[in-house]
Design a protein around this motif. Structure first.
Motif, PDB file in Angstrom:
ATOM      1  N   GLU A   1      52.758  76.918  17.033  1.00  0.00           N
ATOM      2  CA  GLU A   1      53.031  75.607  16.447  1.00  0.00           C
ATOM      3  C   GLU A   1      51.738  74.881  16.086  1.00  0.00           C
ATOM      4  OE1 GLU A   1      57.141  73.902  18.339  1.00  0.00           O
ATOM      5  OE2 GLU A   1      55.474  74.226  19.745  1.00  0.00           O
ATOM      6  N   LEU A   2      50.714  75.076  16.898  1.00  0.00           N
ATOM      7  CA  LEU A   2      49.450  74.370  16.676  1.00  0.00           C
ATOM      8  C   LEU A   2      48.533  75.068  15.687  1.00  0.00           C
ATOM      9  CD1 LEU A   2      48.565  73.375  20.360  1.00  0.00           C
ATOM     10  CD2 LEU A   2      49.447  71.875  18.577  1.00  0.00           C
ATOM     11  N   ALA A   3      48.823  76.332  15.400  1.00  0.00           N
ATOM     12  CA  ALA A   3      47.923  77.144  14.570  1.00  0.00           C
ATOM     13  C   ALA A   3      47.552  76.510  13.228  1.00  0.00           C
ATOM     14  CB  ALA A   3      48.529  78.528  14.357  1.00  0.00           C
ATOM     15  N   PRO A   4      48.484  75.858  12.501  1.00  0.00           N
ATOM     16  CA  PRO A   4      48.107  75.307  11.185  1.00  0.00           C
ATOM     17  C   PRO A   4      47.224  74.068  11.259  1.00  0.00           C
ATOM     18  CG  PRO A   4      50.486  75.636  11.371  1.00  0.00           C
ATOM     19  CD  PRO A   4      49.919  75.725  12.746  1.00  0.00           C
ATOM     20  N   PHE A   5      47.023  73.529  12.458  1.00  0.00           N
ATOM     21  CA  PHE A   5      46.346  72.240  12.576  1.00  0.00           C
ATOM     22  C   PHE A   5      45.075  72.351  13.398  1.00  0.00           C
ATOM     23  CE2 PHE A   5      50.964  71.658  12.579  1.00  0.00           C
ATOM     24  CZ  PHE A   5      51.123  70.988  11.379  1.00  0.00           C
ATOM     25  N   GLU A   6      44.206  71.353  13.196  1.00  0.00           N
ATOM     26  CA  GLU A   6      43.024  71.187  14.033  1.00  0.00           C
ATOM     27  C   GLU A   6      42.993  69.769  14.564  1.00  0.00           C
ATOM     28  OE1 GLU A   6      40.873  73.336  15.045  1.00  0.00           O
ATOM     29  OE2 GLU A   6      41.504  75.054  13.854  1.00  0.00           O
ATOM     30  N   GLY A   7      42.052  69.520  15.456  1.00  0.00           N
ATOM     31  CA  GLY A   7      42.010  68.228  16.132  1.00  0.00           C
ATOM     32  C   GLY A   7      41.598  67.092  15.228  1.00  0.00           C
ATOM     33  N   GLY A   8      42.053  65.901  15.550  1.00  0.00           N
ATOM     34  CA  GLY A   8      41.685  64.699  14.812  1.00  0.00           C
ATOM     35  C   GLY A   8      42.319  63.490  15.480  1.00  0.00           C
ATOM     36  N   ASN A   9      41.823  62.297  15.199  1.00  0.00           N
ATOM     37  CA  ASN A   9      42.385  61.108  15.841  1.00  0.00           C
ATOM     38  C   ASN A   9      42.087  59.862  15.031  1.00  0.00           C
ATOM     39  OD1 ASN A   9      39.786  59.788  16.990  1.00  0.00           O
ATOM     40  ND2 ASN A   9      39.640  61.951  17.578  1.00  0.00           N
ATOM     41  N   PHE A  10      42.918  58.855  15.249  1.00  0.00           N
ATOM     42  CA  PHE A  10      42.755  57.553  14.592  1.00  0.00           C
ATOM     43  C   PHE A  10      42.803  56.465  15.665  1.00  0.00           C
ATOM     44  CE2 PHE A  10      44.753  60.202  11.339  1.00  0.00           C
ATOM     45  CZ  PHE A  10      44.072  59.874  10.188  1.00  0.00           C
ATOM     46  N   PRO A  11      41.861  56.401  16.590  1.00  0.00           N
ATOM     47  CA  PRO A  11      42.012  55.467  17.712  1.00  0.00           C
ATOM     48  C   PRO A  11      42.147  54.008  17.299  1.00  0.00           C
ATOM     49  CG  PRO A  11      39.761  56.323  17.580  1.00  0.00           C
ATOM     50  CD  PRO A  11      40.592  57.140  16.637  1.00  0.00           C
ATOM     51  N   HIS A  12      41.290  53.538  16.392  1.00  0.00           N
ATOM     52  CA  HIS A  12      41.345  52.127  16.003  1.00  0.00           C
ATOM     53  C   HIS A  12      42.574  51.836  15.151  1.00  0.00           C
ATOM     54  CE1 HIS A  12      37.420  51.636  17.738  1.00  0.00           C
ATOM     55  NE2 HIS A  12      36.921  52.589  16.980  1.00  0.00           N
ATOM     56  N   PHE A  13      42.929  52.768  14.302  1.00  0.00           N
ATOM     57  CA  PHE A  13      44.127  52.584  13.488  1.00  0.00           C
ATOM     58  C   PHE A  13      45.385  52.578  14.362  1.00  0.00           C
ATOM     59  CE2 PHE A  13      41.133  53.975  10.260  1.00  0.00           C
ATOM     60  CZ  PHE A  13      41.464  53.175   9.176  1.00  0.00           C
ATOM     61  N   LEU A  14      45.390  53.381  15.424  1.00  0.00           N
ATOM     62  CA  LEU A  14      46.546  53.406  16.322  1.00  0.00           C
ATOM     63  C   LEU A  14      46.723  52.067  17.019  1.00  0.00           C
ATOM     64  CD1 LEU A  14      46.382  56.946  17.969  1.00  0.00           C
ATOM     65  CD2 LEU A  14      48.158  56.056  16.466  1.00  0.00           C
ATOM     66  N   VAL A  15      45.618  51.449  17.417  1.00  0.00           N
ATOM     67  CA  VAL A  15      45.705  50.126  18.039  1.00  0.00           C
ATOM     68  C   VAL A  15      46.333  49.135  17.062  1.00  0.00           C
ATOM     69  CG1 VAL A  15      44.360  48.185  18.936  1.00  0.00           C
ATOM     70  CG2 VAL A  15      43.775  50.519  19.616  1.00  0.00           C
ATOM     71  N   GLY A  16      45.897  49.187  15.807  1.00  0.00           N
ATOM     72  CA  GLY A  16      46.470  48.304  14.794  1.00  0.00           C
ATOM     73  C   GLY A  16      47.948  48.563  14.568  1.00  0.00           C
ATOM     74  N   HIS A  17      48.345  49.836  14.545  1.00  0.00           N
ATOM     75  CA  HIS A  17      49.752  50.168  14.345  1.00  0.00           C
ATOM     76  C   HIS A  17      50.610  49.717  15.525  1.00  0.00           C
ATOM     77  CE1 HIS A  17      48.892  52.431  10.718  1.00  0.00           C
ATOM     78  NE2 HIS A  17      50.178  52.646  10.581  1.00  0.00           N
ATOM     79  N   ARG A  18      50.056  49.808  16.731  1.00  0.00           N
ATOM     80  CA  ARG A  18      50.824  49.312  17.876  1.00  0.00           C
ATOM     81  C   ARG A  18      51.058  47.809  17.743  1.00  0.00           C
ATOM     82  NH1 ARG A  18      47.088  52.601  21.135  1.00  0.00           N
ATOM     83  NH2 ARG A  18      48.070  54.597  21.567  1.00  0.00           N
ATOM     84  N   ARG A  19      50.037  47.097  17.336  1.00  0.00           N
ATOM     85  CA  ARG A  19      50.215  45.656  17.131  1.00  0.00           C
ATOM     86  C   ARG A  19      51.261  45.395  16.047  1.00  0.00           C
ATOM     87  NH1 ARG A  19      44.153  44.991  18.202  1.00  0.00           N
ATOM     88  NH2 ARG A  19      44.119  43.753  20.114  1.00  0.00           N
TER      89      ARG A  19
END
Length: 547
Positions: free
Chosen positions: A447-465
């Motif tokens: 399931e993970l094979a097509p993807f690699e790591g990445g993140n949006f920490p600051h954008f996630l905080v904004g989306h939670r708000r």
């Protein structure tokens, strides 16, 4: 796991950790004046010297003549406070080490671990009441008020095609996309689906459609900005079928809307198409409300992940909820930034000795050739740590959460790239939180094979708000205070918990925070993208209304 062929962490490292002389607000200079008899308590030579010089100046009233001496005495007092009063001899350091400058968290953990174990399987039920609703105001999305719901009945004739190159990591690319939508709206331009720059550090070959839902992006913006996948063939032929032949306008960082209208718009009308590369941070924070509204619309509504990412994410969340049955499906998601490149860029030292130093030197040279060996470049790991600039180890994250009141029954999801020395640093975290999961335990290798790591920490905080009535629902620890706690091997467990629970409370009260002029709406969507609701009963009996 946010994109096809995404290598590394997907987020640009923090700014260069140069040494700054941070003021220690908690430092006591140990000098006091008693108004009755002007008694002075002086505890070291620097303070005595400073007091003598100030007294001499005052008696002779030669303030200007003695200004250099005043400056020197002040510096002696300042350096004395930092270099002596706030330091202590420790076997783990090299003589006099300022408090917080050396990684001593393992020693603190071994001291506190028996007390943590004694509180295992507790019944604090912190997951159900970690956020106090009485502290919060209620905010609701208001994009419809800043960008009219219907938009244009029919978009006016376009002034030309805007092509941008989104450079940097995932966070910078997302920001560039939304700024491009805002600029396209400002110039009444047709936006071509942004091109992702192949960064030498991230080595990422993903395209827009690999990460985001391209069809939905075009559809969501249809009444506000026209978006196309590529230039018309007849226009491309004008430039010899080579986008690189289209004039590239070198726009300065944080340019104002006025600049775009005066400098970019005329070229756009003249040539029919313009490029702006690179485009990261090329639009000012402060823009008119309708243009800011386009940023909001793009980030919070139009940009959604591609279908393969959404489907796998939904499966993983469902699996995590089921594994958290003992806590009613609730769990803590922890974003740990302790990958090798983050540790290397921070220039912080831990407990790996010469082997760690050698590995970090190699990592820095591999990713940032020569950057850390430039003439005049001074690296001070201890100062970085005291200033809260060192990535928290998994051990420190676990100690922080246990101190805040999350016991070993708490389900933990670790969102992270490849942890540096994972076997060493993750082991104590698993001791504290045995119900620990990650993408590797929630999804199969296939399931993970097509993807690699990445993140949006600051954008996630904004989306939670944006999704949770303005509250970030995020613990943002004070790392300057943490380093002091983690450098106190003799600290009592109750004192440790008390300070961390105060820190949790502070995160709660700061959860609803308005955007400052220099802040990003992607992290702070209020008030640009949201409106406050007052808990006032109207004539119709409805308690919520817009204010």
């Amino acid at each position: 796991m946010h994109g096809l062929s995404r290598l590394g962490n997907g987020v640009s490292p923090p700014s260069s950790p140069r040494f700054r002389h941070a003021r220690n607000k908690n430092t006591d200079l140990s000098a006091s004046l008693t108004s009755g008899n002007c008694q002075v308590k002086l505890q070291n030579f620097a303070e005595k010297l400073g007091f003598m010089i100030v007294s001499a100046v005052y008696r002779r009233r030669g303030v200007l003549l003695f200004a250099p001496l005043l400056y020197i005495s002040g510096m002696l007092l300042y350096m004395g406070a930092l270099g002596f009063d706030a330091s202590r001899t420790s076997g783990g350091g090299t003589g006099l080490d300022p408090i917080g400058s050396v990684y001593r968290s393992p020693q603190v953990f071994e001291k506190l671990w028996p007390l943590m174990e004694a509180e295992n399987n507790g019944s604090s039920n912190l997951l159900t009441n970690v956020w106090n609703p009485k502290l919060h105001q209620v905010w609701k999305p208001s994009i419809a008020h800043t960008v009219s719901q219907e938009g244009f009945a029919e978009l006016p004739k376009s002034n030309g095609y805007l092509i941008i190159e989104a450079n940097g990591g995932l966070n910078q690319q997302r920001l560039s996309i939304c700024d491009a939508v805002a600029v396209a709206g400002l110039l009444n331009a047709t936006l071509v689906i942004p091109i992702f720059h192949l960064n030498s550090v991230w080595r990422d070959s993903s395209k827009f459609c690999d990460i985001f839902d391209e069809d939905f992006f075009i559809y969501a913006l249809r009444n506000h900005v026209k978006v196309v996948r590529e230039l018309p063939k007849e226009l491309l032929l004008k430039f010899d079928n080579n986008i690189s032949s289209i004039v590239n306008l070198r726009v300065k960082a944080w340019s104002s809307p006025t600049y775009y209208l005066l400098k970019v718009l005329p070229k756009l009308k003249e040539l029919g198409a313009v490029r702006i590369a690179p485009f990261s941070n090329r639009l000012a924070h402060s823009v008119p409300p309708n243009i800011q509204g386009l940023r909001c619309l793009c980030n919070f509504e139009a940009l959604r992940f591609s279908e393969p990412i959404r489907m796998l994410a939904a499966k993983m969340v469902d699996r995590m909820v089921k594994k958290s049955s003992k806590t009613s499906g609730r769990y803590v998601s922890v974003h740990i930034r302790f990958e090798e490149d983050m540790v290397a860029f921070s220039c912080c030292t831990y407990d790996g000795g010469e082997e760690e130093k050698h590995e970090m030197d190699i990592a820095r040279e591999r990713s940032w050739r020569g950057k850390f060996r430039r003439r005049g470049r001074v690296i001070r790991p201890g100062a970085n740590r005291v200033d809260g600039k060192c990535p928290l180890t998994p051990l420190e994250v676990g100690m922080m959460l246990r101190g805040m009141g999350f016991d070993n029954s708490t389900s933990l999801y670790v969102a992270a790239g490849k942890i540096y020395k994972a076997e060493k640093y993750m082991t104590p975290l698993k001791r504290m939180f045995p119900r620990l999961e990650s993408k590797d335990t929630l999804a199969s290798t296939e399931e993970l094979a097509p993807f690699e790591g990445g993140n949006f920490p600051h954008f996630l905080v904004g989306h939670r708000r944006y999704l949770y009535e303005g509250h970030a629902k995020t613990i943002k620890p004070d790392k300057r205070k943490l380093v002091l706690l983690f450098d106190s091997p003799d600290i009592r467990w109750n004192d440790f918990k008390s300070q961390l629970q105060d820190m949790l409370h502070h995160s709660d009260t700061k959860g609803v925070e308005l955007k400052k002029p220099s802040s990003s709406l992607y992290t702070f969507p209020m008030p640009d993208c949201m409106c406050k609701h007052a808990d006032v009963k109207s004539a119709s009996g409805n308690r919520r209304r817009l204010v």
